[in-house]
Design a protein around this motif. Structure first.
Motif, PDB file in Angstrom:
ATOM      1  N   LEU A   1       0.843  -1.190   0.000  1.00 12.03           N
ATOM      2  CA  LEU A   1       0.000   0.000   0.000  1.00 12.03           C
ATOM      3  C   LEU A   1       0.881   1.243   0.000  1.00 12.03           C
ATOM      4  CD1 LEU A   1      -3.088   0.694   0.325  1.00 12.03           C
ATOM      5  CD2 LEU A   1      -2.621   0.926   2.767  1.00 12.03           C
ATOM      6  N   GLU A   2       0.566   2.181  -0.870  1.00 10.99           N
ATOM      7  CA  GLU A   2       1.294   3.447  -0.882  1.00 10.99           C
ATOM      8  C   GLU A   2       0.695   4.350   0.192  1.00 10.99           C
ATOM      9  OE1 GLU A   2       1.328   5.164  -4.726  1.00 10.99           O
ATOM     10  OE2 GLU A   2       2.308   3.438  -5.683  1.00 10.99           O
ATOM     11  N   GLY A   3       1.483   4.649   1.190  1.00  9.84           N
ATOM     12  CA  GLY A   3       0.990   5.475   2.284  1.00  9.84           C
ATOM     13  C   GLY A   3       0.526   4.615   3.445  1.00  9.84           C
ATOM     14  N   SER A   4       0.113   5.300   4.492  1.00  9.08           N
ATOM     15  CA  SER A   4      -0.289   4.598   5.707  1.00  9.08           C
ATOM     16  C   SER A   4      -1.710   4.054   5.588  1.00  9.08           C
ATOM     17  CB  SER A   4      -0.219   5.549   6.912  1.00  9.08           C
ATOM     18  OG  SER A   4       1.105   5.992   7.117  1.00  9.08           O
ATOM     19  N   LEU A   5      -2.035   3.170   6.477  1.00  6.07           N
ATOM     20  CA  LEU A   5      -3.372   2.587   6.548  1.00  6.07           C
ATOM     21  C   LEU A   5      -4.382   3.678   6.897  1.00  6.07           C
ATOM     22  CD1 LEU A   5      -4.631  -0.346   6.480  1.00  6.07           C
ATOM     23  CD2 LEU A   5      -4.501  -0.273   8.967  1.00  6.07           C
ATOM     24  N   PRO A   6      -5.486   3.777   6.165  1.00  2.36           N
ATOM     25  CA  PRO A   6      -6.506   4.794   6.492  1.00  2.36           C
ATOM     26  C   PRO A   6      -7.004   4.628   7.924  1.00  2.36           C
ATOM     27  CG  PRO A   6      -6.927   3.838   4.332  1.00  2.36           C
ATOM     28  CD  PRO A   6      -5.815   3.033   4.932  1.00  2.36           C
ATOM     29  N   GLU A   7      -7.200   5.756   8.609  1.00  2.44           N
ATOM     30  CA  GLU A   7      -7.590   5.709  10.020  1.00  2.44           C
ATOM     31  C   GLU A   7      -8.915   4.981  10.238  1.00  2.44           C
ATOM     32  OE1 GLU A   7      -7.561   9.422  12.055  1.00  2.44           O
ATOM     33  OE2 GLU A   7      -5.484   9.927  11.494  1.00  2.44           O
ATOM     34  N   ALA A   8      -9.866   5.191   9.368  1.00  3.31           N
ATOM     35  CA  ALA A   8     -11.169   4.538   9.517  1.00  3.31           C
ATOM     36  C   ALA A   8     -11.035   3.024   9.443  1.00  3.31           C
ATOM     37  CB  ALA A   8     -12.135   5.039   8.449  1.00  3.31           C
TER      38      ALA A   8
ATOM     39  N   LYS B   1     -11.468  -3.963   1.355  1.00  6.08           N
ATOM     40  CA  LYS B   1     -11.259  -2.582   1.800  1.00  6.08           C
ATOM     41  C   LYS B   1      -9.808  -2.150   1.585  1.00  6.08           C
ATOM     42  CE  LYS B   1     -15.170  -2.097   4.794  1.00  6.08           C
ATOM     43  NZ  LYS B   1     -15.759  -1.342   5.912  1.00  6.08           N
ATOM     44  N   LEU B   2      -8.878  -3.075   1.719  1.00  3.96           N
ATOM     45  CA  LEU B   2      -7.476  -2.740   1.445  1.00  3.96           C
ATOM     46  C   LEU B   2      -7.278  -2.440  -0.042  1.00  3.96           C
ATOM     47  CD1 LEU B   2      -5.730  -5.365   3.733  1.00  3.96           C
ATOM     48  CD2 LEU B   2      -5.551  -2.889   3.964  1.00  3.96           C
ATOM     49  N   VAL B   3      -7.932  -3.227  -0.903  1.00  5.44           N
ATOM     50  CA  VAL B   3      -7.854  -2.969  -2.344  1.00  5.44           C
ATOM     51  C   VAL B   3      -8.475  -1.608  -2.656  1.00  5.44           C
ATOM     52  CG1 VAL B   3      -8.698  -3.706  -4.607  1.00  5.44           C
ATOM     53  CG2 VAL B   3      -7.783  -5.396  -2.994  1.00  5.44           C
ATOM     54  N   ALA B   4      -9.616  -1.312  -2.022  1.00  2.00           N
ATOM     55  CA  ALA B   4     -10.276  -0.018  -2.236  1.00  2.00           C
ATOM     56  C   ALA B   4      -9.416   1.138  -1.750  1.00  2.00           C
ATOM     57  CB  ALA B   4     -11.632   0.000  -1.524  1.00  2.00           C
TER      58      ALA B   4
ATOM     59  N   ALA C   1      -4.376  -0.758  -2.306  1.00  3.98           N
ATOM     60  CA  ALA C   1      -3.407  -1.859  -2.266  1.00  3.98           C
ATOM     61  C   ALA C   1      -3.269  -2.489  -3.651  1.00  3.98           C
ATOM     62  CB  ALA C   1      -3.857  -2.911  -1.261  1.00  3.98           C
ATOM     63  N   ARG C   2      -2.032  -2.669  -4.081  1.00  4.81           N
ATOM     64  CA  ARG C   2      -1.790  -3.295  -5.377  1.00  4.81           C
ATOM     65  C   ARG C   2      -1.968  -4.807  -5.313  1.00  4.81           C
ATOM     66  NH1 ARG C   2       3.163  -3.179  -6.328  1.00  4.81           N
ATOM     67  NH2 ARG C   2       3.959  -2.144  -4.462  1.00  4.81           N
ATOM     68  N   ARG C   3      -1.793  -5.376  -4.146  1.00  9.64           N
ATOM     69  CA  ARG C   3      -1.925  -6.822  -3.969  1.00  9.64           C
ATOM     70  C   ARG C   3      -2.166  -7.093  -2.485  1.00  9.64           C
ATOM     71  NH1 ARG C   3      -2.449 -10.759  -7.743  1.00  9.64           N
ATOM     72  NH2 ARG C   3      -0.616 -10.071  -8.894  1.00  9.64           N
ATOM     73  N   VAL C   4      -3.040  -8.036  -2.186  1.00 12.36           N
ATOM     74  CA  VAL C   4      -3.280  -8.466  -0.804  1.00 12.36           C
ATOM     75  C   VAL C   4      -3.011  -9.971  -0.728  1.00 12.36           C
ATOM     76  CG1 VAL C   4      -4.931  -8.658   1.088  1.00 12.36           C
ATOM     77  CG2 VAL C   4      -5.024  -6.677  -0.439  1.00 12.36           C
ATOM     78  N   LEU C   5      -2.052 -10.333   0.059  1.00 12.18           N
ATOM     79  CA  LEU C   5      -1.702 -11.739   0.227  1.00 12.18           C
ATOM     80  C   LEU C   5      -2.275 -12.248   1.552  1.00 12.18           C
ATOM     81  CD1 LEU C   5       2.046 -11.647  -0.873  1.00 12.18           C
ATOM     82  CD2 LEU C   5       0.014 -12.009  -2.287  1.00 12.18           C
ATOM     83  N   VAL C   6      -2.745 -13.484   1.549  1.00  9.08           N
ATOM     84  CA  VAL C   6      -3.325 -14.096   2.741  1.00  9.08           C
ATOM     85  C   VAL C   6      -2.512 -15.323   3.092  1.00  9.08           C
ATOM     86  CG1 VAL C   6      -5.404 -15.093   3.780  1.00  9.08           C
ATOM     87  CG2 VAL C   6      -5.618 -13.281   2.058  1.00  9.08           C
TER      88      VAL C   6
END
Length: 317
Positions: free
Chosen positions: A246-253, A289-292, A295-300
């Motif tokens: 993710l570019e930047g920090s995690l959104p506060e919400a 929500k991470l993609v929204a 995030a370019r990719r979310v790995l589980v």
């Protein structure tokens, strides 16, 4: 070993197999130096712990008198053997196997009998028509007495079962039964049915601690290590790691939502990576929500263990 921590495990059968598998998943590999007939064992790589192989019912007895520190056995045996289980043992964690129900079952031919309230009428009819009490065959004498008392039923006689309880009505030695069942197929094969409100206990295997055992410092330290591994495996089995680029920090919400639903933020995105440890059920929603959020990719990933300073199982000792 001098004054080891003693863990009672089932000496045979499916319960033993499941116990070994449960401990192995927690990184606690049980060994028997002289093979399967050895009634003492150890945990590989963990000093100060001894395994005692006992029958499932013996485990309850030994826990109650403090001869072993931990035991793995069924909740039905604890409830049957101990009038006040909480005074003698601490039920630490259910293990997810050994499921069975203790039930009241009557002949299918009793077409008008569906609930415990009907048993009172049947008992009165037996007294009037046959001049005797209703006979109830069971190995669960104490559970049966408590359950019947709770339903206001007193005019019956317990026939202690030493063999196959489900065969007692057909053999004429009892009129109905209290027994343990997993699928109900054996009861059905013997022309028996479970009453609608006749399930007196839903049982499974538990890891149990003795309140009567001597807990000295070395034994407590060994217990801490055992319970830390069990808790870490249990935590990991119910959680997944989400790693997002993710570019930047995690959104506060989103951070607040993760915290609200019991998730943990391991990396907050300041280095371009967000790492979360979240409940398994929340993975798809949080990944969306991470993609929204960009995030370019979310790995589980599924972690094997999730260790932390918290050890709630040990805290209960």
């Amino acid at each position: 070993m001098t004054n080891p921590l003693i863990i009672g495990l089932p000496s045979k059968g499916r319960l033993q197999e499941n116990a070994f598998a449960f401990f192995a998943r927690a990184g606690l590999n049980v060994s028997q130096a002289r093979g399967a007939r050895d009634y003492r064992g150890a945990i590989s790589g963990l000093e100060g712990v001894e395994i005692a192989f006992l029958s499932a019912s013996e485990i309850v007895t030994e826990l109650a008198r403090g001869a072993i520190h931990f035991g793995l056995t069924g909740a039905d045996l604890v409830e049957e053997a101990l009038p006040d289980p909480a005074a003698k043992v601490e039920m630490l964690v259910p293990l997810g196997f050994g499921f069975a129900n203790v039930v009241v079952a009557v002949p299918q031919a009793w077409i008008d009998v569906h609930a415990m309230a009907d048993i009172e009428d049947v008992a009165a009819a037996f007294r009037q028509d046959k001049g005797r009490r209703l006979r109830v065959a069971t190995k669960y004498v104490n559970l049966t007495r408590r359950f019947f008392k709770r339903h206001g039923i007193a005019d019956y006689r317990i026939v202690e079962s030493l063999g196959a309880t489900e065969g007692a009505p057909a053999a004429g030695t009892a009129d109905c039964i209290v027994d343990i069942t997993t699928t109900g197929s054996t009861l059905a094969a013997n022309a028996l049915k479970v009453l609608d409100d006749g399930t007196m206990l839903k049982s499974e295997a538990w890891l149990i601690a003795s309140r009567a055992a001597d807990w000295n410092a070395p034994q407590r330290e060994a217990a801490r290590q055992v319970l830390a591994r069990i808790h870490a495996e249990t935590e990991a089995s119910n959680r997944r790691e989400l790693r997002a680029f993710l570019e930047g920090s995690l959104p506060e919400a989103l951070a607040r939502e993760i915290d609200q639903f019991g998730g943990e933020i391991l990396l907050d995105g300041s280095a371009g990576i967000v790492s979360l440890l979240v409940p398994k059920a929340d993975v798809p929603r949080l990944a969306d929500k991470l993609v929204a959020a960009g995030a370019r990719r979310v790995l589980v990933a599924s972690p094997d263990y999730a260790f932390s300073p918290d050890n709630p199982l040990f805290d209960r000792l």
